[in-house]
Design an enzyme around this catalytic site. Sequence first.
Site, PDB file in Angstrom:
ATOM      1  N   HIS A  64       0.818  -1.215   0.000  1.00 40.75           N
ATOM      2  CA  HIS A  64       0.000   0.000   0.000  1.00 40.75           C
ATOM      3  C   HIS A  64       0.855   1.271   0.000  1.00 40.75           C
ATOM      4  CE1 HIS A  64       0.490   0.030   4.489  1.00 40.75           C
ATOM      5  NE2 HIS A  64       0.346   1.337   4.320  1.00 40.75           N
ATOM      6  N   ASP A 109       0.331  -7.638   1.965  1.00 43.28           N
ATOM      7  CA  ASP A 109       0.716  -6.221   1.927  1.00 43.28           C
ATOM      8  C   ASP A 109       2.242  -6.139   1.917  1.00 43.28           C
ATOM      9  OD1 ASP A 109       0.658  -3.495   1.929  1.00 43.28           O
ATOM     10  OD2 ASP A 109      -0.045  -3.274   3.997  1.00 43.28           O
ATOM     11  N   SER A 203       4.273   3.326   7.772  1.00 44.50           N
ATOM     12  CA  SER A 203       3.919   2.202   6.911  1.00 44.50           C
ATOM     13  C   SER A 203       5.094   1.777   6.052  1.00 44.50           C
ATOM     14  CB  SER A 203       2.748   2.583   5.998  1.00 44.50           C
ATOM     15  OG  SER A 203       1.532   2.449   6.654  1.00 44.50           O
TER      16      SER A 203
END
Length: 257
Positions: A64, A109, A203
């Site tokens: 992502h 992910d 992230s």
Amino acid sequence: MVLIRVLANLLLLQLSHAQKSSELVVGGDECNINEHRSLVFLYNSSFGCGGTLINQEWVLSAAHCDMENMRIYLGWHNFSLPNMNQKRRVAKEKFFCLSSKNYTEWDKDIMLIKMNRPVTYSTHVAPLSLPSSPPSVGSVCRIMGWGAITSPNETYPDVPHCANINILNYTVCRAAHPWLPAQSRTLCAGILQGGIDTCKGDSGGPLICNGQIQGIVSWGDNPCAQPLKPGHYTNVFDYTDWIQSIIAGNTTATCPP
């Protein structure tokens, strides 16, 4: 050097406006300048993410965190104090578990990035090893990143922050989010009493256990660092064969189901 300072100031100015709803280090302290040599900053004019250098040509991050016009910064510590060890690269190729990038919050992910040219290791740039075995519940692991250090009203540091958290049983994360599947290729990690967590801007960064990258910061709750709401990290060990196959040149390698 003037151009580097301009770039550093631009990064600082835009970082506070450039985060996706993802992850940061709340409750941590400034990282020692020598402990994050593998930490990478991925950035474009819209948002930033973390990543991990795993060899001279490859960076591991979260799917992502994919972005157009990705720039890859290595060897950075203080954005306001540039140094000659800092490197900048761009992405030459990106690899995902699914060609459609149809990952979910609880699965796949992960993104593998090949840089346009290799980097030379230095006192501020060095790789992190892939895991030789999965982490056990209770393991103490390290998180780090330039993400927000307060939540929900975010403030962002100019140096990366680090903190220790624990690997928790996956049932703890399912208790916080009952809609999660019974099994997942993610790690549940955090501090049960809250106060320490990854958050916006972290992230794609690493979860480091015993000197190996065991997890990739994937997602968590907002506000961050709430009691009984740990973070979710892609379990790197489950993807080791895929990573090694891609690096070896087998670009059609498939991820585990």
